[in-house]
Design a protein around this motif. Sequence first.
Motif, PDB file in Angstrom:
ATOM      1  N   LEU A 236       0.838  -1.201   0.000  1.00  0.00           N
ATOM      2  CA  LEU A 236       0.000   0.000   0.000  1.00  0.00           C
ATOM      3  C   LEU A 236       0.874   1.252   0.000  1.00  0.00           C
ATOM      4  CD1 LEU A 236      -2.653  -1.045   2.682  1.00  0.00           C
ATOM      5  CD2 LEU A 236      -2.826  -1.240   0.193  1.00  0.00           C
ATOM      6  N   THR A 237       0.357   2.268  -0.652  1.00  0.00           N
ATOM      7  CA  THR A 237       1.005   3.582  -0.567  1.00  0.00           C
ATOM      8  C   THR A 237       0.608   4.244   0.757  1.00  0.00           C
ATOM      9  OG1 THR A 237      -0.841   4.628  -1.710  1.00  0.00           O
ATOM     10  CG2 THR A 237       0.958   3.783  -3.079  1.00  0.00           C
ATOM     11  N   GLU A 238       1.256   5.357   1.046  1.00  0.00           N
ATOM     12  CA  GLU A 238       0.969   6.064   2.299  1.00  0.00           C
ATOM     13  C   GLU A 238      -0.467   6.573   2.339  1.00  0.00           C
ATOM     14  OE1 GLU A 238       2.785   9.742   4.989  1.00  0.00           O
ATOM     15  OE2 GLU A 238       3.695   9.179   3.053  1.00  0.00           O
ATOM     16  N   GLU A 239      -0.957   7.056   1.196  1.00  0.00           N
ATOM     17  CA  GLU A 239      -2.331   7.550   1.128  1.00  0.00           C
ATOM     18  C   GLU A 239      -3.325   6.405   1.304  1.00  0.00           C
ATOM     19  OE1 GLU A 239      -5.235  10.483   0.846  1.00  0.00           O
ATOM     20  OE2 GLU A 239      -3.048  10.675   1.009  1.00  0.00           O
ATOM     21  N   GLU A 240      -3.050   5.256   0.634  1.00  0.00           N
ATOM     22  CA  GLU A 240      -3.930   4.092   0.771  1.00  0.00           C
ATOM     23  C   GLU A 240      -3.906   3.557   2.199  1.00  0.00           C
ATOM     24  OE1 GLU A 240      -3.573   2.298  -3.800  1.00  0.00           O
ATOM     25  OE2 GLU A 240      -2.443   1.400  -2.138  1.00  0.00           O
ATOM     26  N   TYR A 241      -2.718   3.585   2.830  1.00  0.00           N
ATOM     27  CA  TYR A 241      -2.618   3.110   4.216  1.00  0.00           C
ATOM     28  C   TYR A 241      -3.444   3.989   5.160  1.00  0.00           C
ATOM     29  CZ  TYR A 241      -0.507   2.096   8.749  1.00  0.00           C
ATOM     30  OH  TYR A 241      -0.314   1.776  10.074  1.00  0.00           O
ATOM     31  N   ARG A 242      -3.394   5.288   4.965  1.00  0.00           N
ATOM     32  CA  ARG A 242      -4.164   6.209   5.816  1.00  0.00           C
ATOM     33  C   ARG A 242      -5.660   6.030   5.606  1.00  0.00           C
ATOM     34  NH1 ARG A 242      -6.497  10.911   5.158  1.00  0.00           N
ATOM     35  NH2 ARG A 242      -5.755  11.050   3.004  1.00  0.00           N
ATOM     36  N   GLU A 243      -6.099   5.914   4.317  1.00  0.00           N
ATOM     37  CA  GLU A 243      -7.521   5.731   4.031  1.00  0.00           C
ATOM     38  C   GLU A 243      -8.028   4.397   4.587  1.00  0.00           C
ATOM     39  OE1 GLU A 243      -7.965   6.087  -0.127  1.00  0.00           O
ATOM     40  OE2 GLU A 243      -7.614   8.274  -0.171  1.00  0.00           O
ATOM     41  N   GLN A 244      -7.230   3.348   4.441  1.00  0.00           N
ATOM     42  CA  GLN A 244      -7.659   2.044   4.951  1.00  0.00           C
ATOM     43  C   GLN A 244      -7.732   2.059   6.480  1.00  0.00           C
ATOM     44  OE1 GLN A 244      -5.273  -1.187   3.571  1.00  0.00           O
ATOM     45  NE2 GLN A 244      -6.530  -2.758   4.537  1.00  0.00           N
ATOM     46  N   GLY A 245      -6.788   2.715   7.123  1.00  0.00           N
ATOM     47  CA  GLY A 245      -6.839   2.805   8.583  1.00  0.00           C
ATOM     48  C   GLY A 245      -8.072   3.539   9.072  1.00  0.00           C
ATOM     49  N   GLU A 246      -8.415   4.643   8.409  1.00  0.00           N
ATOM     50  CA  GLU A 246      -9.602   5.379   8.818  1.00  0.00           C
ATOM     51  C   GLU A 246     -10.874   4.566   8.619  1.00  0.00           C
ATOM     52  OE1 GLU A 246      -9.541   8.992   6.670  1.00  0.00           O
ATOM     53  OE2 GLU A 246      -7.846   9.865   7.782  1.00  0.00           O
ATOM     54  N   SER A 247     -10.998   3.924   7.445  1.00  0.00           N
ATOM     55  CA  SER A 247     -12.213   3.143   7.167  1.00  0.00           C
ATOM     56  C   SER A 247     -12.349   1.957   8.108  1.00  0.00           C
ATOM     57  CB  SER A 247     -12.203   2.673   5.710  1.00  0.00           C
ATOM     58  OG  SER A 247     -11.080   1.830   5.473  1.00  0.00           O
ATOM     59  N   GLU A 248     -11.247   1.250   8.379  1.00  0.00           N
ATOM     60  CA  GLU A 248     -11.310   0.101   9.279  1.00  0.00           C
ATOM     61  C   GLU A 248     -11.622   0.548  10.709  1.00  0.00           C
ATOM     62  OE1 GLU A 248     -11.203  -3.114   8.687  1.00  0.00           O
ATOM     63  OE2 GLU A 248     -11.079  -2.746   6.533  1.00  0.00           O
ATOM     64  N   THR A 249     -11.107   1.720  11.117  1.00  0.00           N
ATOM     65  CA  THR A 249     -11.405   2.221  12.462  1.00  0.00           C
ATOM     66  C   THR A 249     -12.883   2.558  12.603  1.00  0.00           C
ATOM     67  OG1 THR A 249      -9.169   3.109  12.623  1.00  0.00           O
ATOM     68  CG2 THR A 249     -10.814   3.980  14.158  1.00  0.00           C
ATOM     69  N   ILE A 250     -13.432   3.214  11.594  1.00  0.00           N
ATOM     70  CA  ILE A 250     -14.859   3.562  11.633  1.00  0.00           C
ATOM     71  C   ILE A 250     -15.710   2.295  11.660  1.00  0.00           C
ATOM     72  CG2 ILE A 250     -16.704   4.661  10.328  1.00  0.00           C
ATOM     73  CD1 ILE A 250     -14.628   6.680   9.305  1.00  0.00           C
ATOM     74  N   ARG A 251     -15.347   1.297  10.872  1.00  0.00           N
ATOM     75  CA  ARG A 251     -16.115   0.045  10.840  1.00  0.00           C
ATOM     76  C   ARG A 251     -16.059  -0.679  12.182  1.00  0.00           C
ATOM     77  NH1 ARG A 251     -15.074  -5.153   9.990  1.00  0.00           N
ATOM     78  NH2 ARG A 251     -12.854  -4.722   9.645  1.00  0.00           N
ATOM     79  N   ALA A 252     -14.874  -0.715  12.787  1.00  0.00           N
ATOM     80  CA  ALA A 252     -14.734  -1.385  14.088  1.00  0.00           C
ATOM     81  C   ALA A 252     -15.526  -0.664  15.181  1.00  0.00           C
ATOM     82  CB  ALA A 252     -13.254  -1.470  14.455  1.00  0.00           C
ATOM     83  N   LEU A 253     -15.538   0.666  15.139  1.00  0.00           N
ATOM     84  CA  LEU A 253     -16.308   1.411  16.135  1.00  0.00           C
ATOM     85  C   LEU A 253     -17.796   1.161  15.982  1.00  0.00           C
ATOM     86  CD1 LEU A 253     -14.346   4.807  16.137  1.00  0.00           C
ATOM     87  CD2 LEU A 253     -14.318   3.029  17.908  1.00  0.00           C
TER      88      LEU A 253
END
Length: 418
Positions: A301-318
Amino acid sequence: GKNCSLLQEMDVIQKQDENCYCYVQNRTIHLQYLWSTLQIKINSREKFRFEPISEKNNCRNSETVFEFAACAVQILWKPETCTETFLSIKQYGEDVCFKIQPFKIEPYTVRVKREMLDGKLLFLFVAGIFLFHFANSLSRSAKFFYLSGIILGALALLVFVLLTLKRFIPRHSTFWILMSGSWMASLYFIYCFKENMQWLWSEHRNYLLGYFLAVGITSFAICYQHGPLTTELSITLFTWTLQLTAFVLIYCGVTIPQVAYAVIAVSLCSKGLCYPLGAACHIARKMKHYFKSKKLVFKYLTEEEYREQGESETIRALEELRSFCRSPDFPSWIAVSKLQAPHRFAAFVLGSPHVSPAETKAHDEQYGIGSSFLEEQLFETRAQSEQDEPANSVHEEDEENENDMHTQTPFPYATELL
């Protein structure tokens, strides 16, 4: 009514009167005699008559029509005289008897010699194996079709003529009756030609060459005008004919009939097993493709993809955590008793952010742009690079001094030599 002389291997008999000779076959089977033949050579300075003697003196004892015709022709057939003849006897065949009639009182010699490997038999056997296994591809070849037409016209002229005139015969029953008779006559012609081939070649060579040349050219012209086989039915019939011919060659190419039967049976089984073996291989390939584990492909993953995936996975887990806390199975009173801020937890379950604005501001001040943490990291990196540079320069100066010493050392000794 008189007794015949029995021939054995390595015999050399010299006589000058009329006599008959017999060779009795050995009934014990040995595989080393698979392609072995017994060669009998008879020569004399004067002409003599060589006459084969059949075991069945009375033609009425013949079991088939072909045996009766062969017996009748042998009675009527009077071979020409010659001064030299050869006789090849197969091992494990029938007993062979013949009579020598000299015209003058002149000695003749009968020599018996065994040939352990007869090239003719080996050639017939190998040709039969090759013809059987490649019959399907050869039946579709135009060159082999023309060659087969020439051979058929030369050896079975009646059959070739009947096949050429097939379109003029209206009834199929009449055609097959004529075809049966033509094949019987052609087979007997081939038998007589094989038995007297040496005499025909030595006495009537020009006529024999003329016959083969004329019939061969005519057969090729007729086959070329007709063209190669095109329909699948005719190709299949031609393939079966080649395979039957291959069986005949295999049978004639060995001296032990049991071995010939075994080779024919193995050839048929190998030809019949190709279909189930092909189906089994096809099923095995399908099953291998079905059970084959898929190769894992790693994608970086690129840095931008890593940041977007982290945000989406965090929102889903919450959201999953909120759903679980709202479910009836969640032990709410036990969880509230263990929390330090129950009101904040209740607000989170109802939809409030899990991080307060004060915590967000403190995180930005400590880890954001212009924060103390970032400045410490930057200064540490710069100080480490400055420490590395002097060390490298000192090391380079030492290396230069050593090089100068090495280059200057030889000069004093050079001056002393001068």
